[in-house]
Design a protein around this motif. Structure first.
Motif, PDB file in Angstrom:
ATOM      1  N   LEU A   1       0.821  -1.193   0.000  1.00  5.87           N
ATOM      2  CA  LEU A   1       0.000   0.000   0.000  1.00  5.87           C
ATOM      3  C   LEU A   1       0.864   1.255   0.000  1.00  5.87           C
ATOM      4  N   MET A   2       0.253   2.360  -0.342  1.00  9.28           N
ATOM      5  CA  MET A   2       0.843   3.685  -0.190  1.00  9.28           C
ATOM      6  C   MET A   2       2.284   3.757  -0.682  1.00  9.28           C
ATOM      7  N   GLY A   3       2.501   3.408  -1.929  1.00  7.79           N
ATOM      8  CA  GLY A   3       3.847   3.481  -2.484  1.00  7.79           C
ATOM      9  C   GLY A   3       4.725   2.339  -2.035  1.00  7.79           C
ATOM     10  N   ASN A   4       4.168   1.155  -1.928  1.00 11.73           N
ATOM     11  CA  ASN A   4       4.894  -0.044  -1.519  1.00 11.73           C
ATOM     12  C   ASN A   4       5.401   0.007  -0.082  1.00 11.73           C
ATOM     13  N   VAL A   5       4.694   0.726   0.766  1.00 16.16           N
ATOM     14  CA  VAL A   5       5.019   0.747   2.194  1.00 16.16           C
ATOM     15  C   VAL A   5       4.442  -0.523   2.809  1.00 16.16           C
ATOM     16  N   PRO A   6       5.272  -1.299   3.515  1.00 15.73           N
ATOM     17  CA  PRO A   6       4.709  -2.467   4.200  1.00 15.73           C
ATOM     18  C   PRO A   6       3.784  -2.003   5.324  1.00 15.73           C
ATOM     19  N   VAL A   7       2.552  -2.471   5.295  1.00 16.59           N
ATOM     20  CA  VAL A   7       1.556  -2.087   6.296  1.00 16.59           C
ATOM     21  C   VAL A   7       1.152  -3.337   7.062  1.00 16.59           C
ATOM     22  N   SER A   8       1.158  -3.219   8.400  1.00 14.43           N
ATOM     23  CA  SER A   8       0.742  -4.359   9.212  1.00 14.43           C
ATOM     24  C   SER A   8      -0.260  -3.911  10.261  1.00 14.43           C
ATOM     25  N   ILE A   9      -1.102  -4.853  10.645  1.00 16.65           N
ATOM     26  CA  ILE A   9      -2.085  -4.619  11.706  1.00 16.65           C
ATOM     27  C   ILE A   9      -1.855  -5.671  12.779  1.00 16.65           C
ATOM     28  N   THR A  10      -1.809  -5.222  14.017  1.00 12.07           N
ATOM     29  CA  THR A  10      -1.737  -6.116  15.165  1.00 12.07           C
ATOM     30  C   THR A  10      -2.934  -5.789  16.039  1.00 12.07           C
ATOM     31  N   LEU A  11      -3.630  -6.808  16.501  1.00  7.54           N
ATOM     32  CA  LEU A  11      -4.726  -6.545  17.421  1.00  7.54           C
ATOM     33  C   LEU A  11      -4.811  -7.636  18.457  1.00  7.54           C
ATOM     34  N   GLU A  12      -5.442  -7.306  19.557  1.00  9.40           N
ATOM     35  CA  GLU A  12      -5.643  -8.275  20.625  1.00  9.40           C
ATOM     36  C   GLU A  12      -7.081  -8.769  20.573  1.00  9.40           C
ATOM     37  N   ARG A  23     -11.100 -11.165   9.187  1.00  9.00           N
ATOM     38  CA  ARG A  23     -12.015 -10.474   8.260  1.00  9.00           C
ATOM     39  C   ARG A  23     -11.979  -8.965   8.485  1.00  9.00           C
ATOM     40  N   ALA A  24     -11.923  -8.541   9.749  1.00  9.91           N
ATOM     41  CA  ALA A  24     -11.869  -7.111  10.062  1.00  9.91           C
ATOM     42  C   ALA A  24     -10.583  -6.493   9.523  1.00  9.91           C
ATOM     43  N   MET A  25      -9.474  -7.210   9.663  1.00 17.43           N
ATOM     44  CA  MET A  25      -8.209  -6.690   9.137  1.00 17.43           C
ATOM     45  C   MET A  25      -8.260  -6.584   7.617  1.00 17.43           C
ATOM     46  N   GLU A  26      -8.842  -7.582   6.950  1.00 17.54           N
ATOM     47  CA  GLU A  26      -8.963  -7.525   5.497  1.00 17.54           C
ATOM     48  C   GLU A  26      -9.866  -6.367   5.077  1.00 17.54           C
ATOM     49  N   ASN A  27     -10.929  -6.118   5.843  1.00 21.68           N
ATOM     50  CA  ASN A  27     -11.785  -4.966   5.563  1.00 21.68           C
ATOM     51  C   ASN A  27     -11.006  -3.655   5.696  1.00 21.68           C
ATOM     52  N   ALA A  28     -10.140  -3.581   6.700  1.00 20.57           N
ATOM     53  CA  ALA A  28      -9.320  -2.374   6.884  1.00 20.57           C
ATOM     54  C   ALA A  28      -8.361  -2.185   5.708  1.00 20.57           C
ATOM     55  N   PHE A  29      -7.744  -3.283   5.253  1.00 23.56           N
ATOM     56  CA  PHE A  29      -6.860  -3.186   4.084  1.00 23.56           C
ATOM     57  C   PHE A  29      -7.647  -2.806   2.831  1.00 23.56           C
TER      58      PHE A  29
END
Length: 189
Positions: A1-12, A23-29
């Motif tokens: 995303l955003m110019g090939n910036v690696p984007v990660s999501i961590t959640l508890e 599914r929520a993370m995929e929706n965010a992406f």
């Protein structure tokens, strides 16, 4: 995303909510990709590119996301007395005041044919905020989004590593609580 910036999501979350979390993370992406398609000046079909192509010519209809980003950019330019200016790529004599917005009609105009906007200094943060909003709506209040800059929803301890050292070399730890942090480095001579 955003110019090939690696984007990660961590959640508890609890183990029985892992599928919902994925599914929520995929929706965010998905939300990030959708907004990026609309606002990236690097995509010829984006609203930003259309606005740049029509500089000094005509009003351009734009969507809610680009309008919100442009309004935030104008406020940042005003607060910083022009030190922050999304017209940085324009020819001399153009500044943020050459961007005219009519939010109630969803219209924008660049008054000078020499004007060109670049949103990289503000759009990434906006996109991360929208990703976080998706996660909160899906019920995941505590999450961390790393897009080069980091946003923490809830309380998180973040390690800042030495960009010139080995991957495990940490410079400091920072506790974030519903906050964002951005770091930058310059190469040594």
């Amino acid at each position: 995303l955003m110019g090939n910036v690696p984007v990660s999501i961590t959640l508890e979350t609890k183990n029985d909510r892992q599928e919902k979390a994925l599914r929520a993370m995929e929706n965010a992406f998905d939300e990030a990709r959708r907004i990026e398609r609309e606002v990236s000046e690097w995509r010829p079909e984006s609203q930003t590119s259309l606005l740049n192509r029509n500089a000094g010519k005509k009003w351009v209809p734009i969507g809610r996301n680009l309008m919100e980003i442009l309004i935030m950019a104008q406020k940042a330019s005003e607060i910083t007395d022009g030190a922050f200016d999304i017209t940085f790529a324009s020819k001399e004599g153009v500044c943020w005041k050459d961007i005219i917005l009519i939010p109630e009609l969803s219209l924008a105009s660049l008054t000078s044919p020499q004007a060109k906007i670049g949103l990289s200094g503000i759009a990434k943060g906006y996109i991360v905020d929208q990703m976080s909003a998706v996660l909160r709506r899906k019920g995941f209040r505590k999450h961390l989004i790393n897009a080069g800059d980091i946003y923490a929803s809830g309380r998180w301890e973040v390690a800042i590593r030495d960009p010139e050292g080995p991957p495990d070399q940490v410079i400091c730890h920072v506790t974030l609580n519903h906050q964002a942090i951005s770091t930058s480095t310059a190469s040594s001579p």
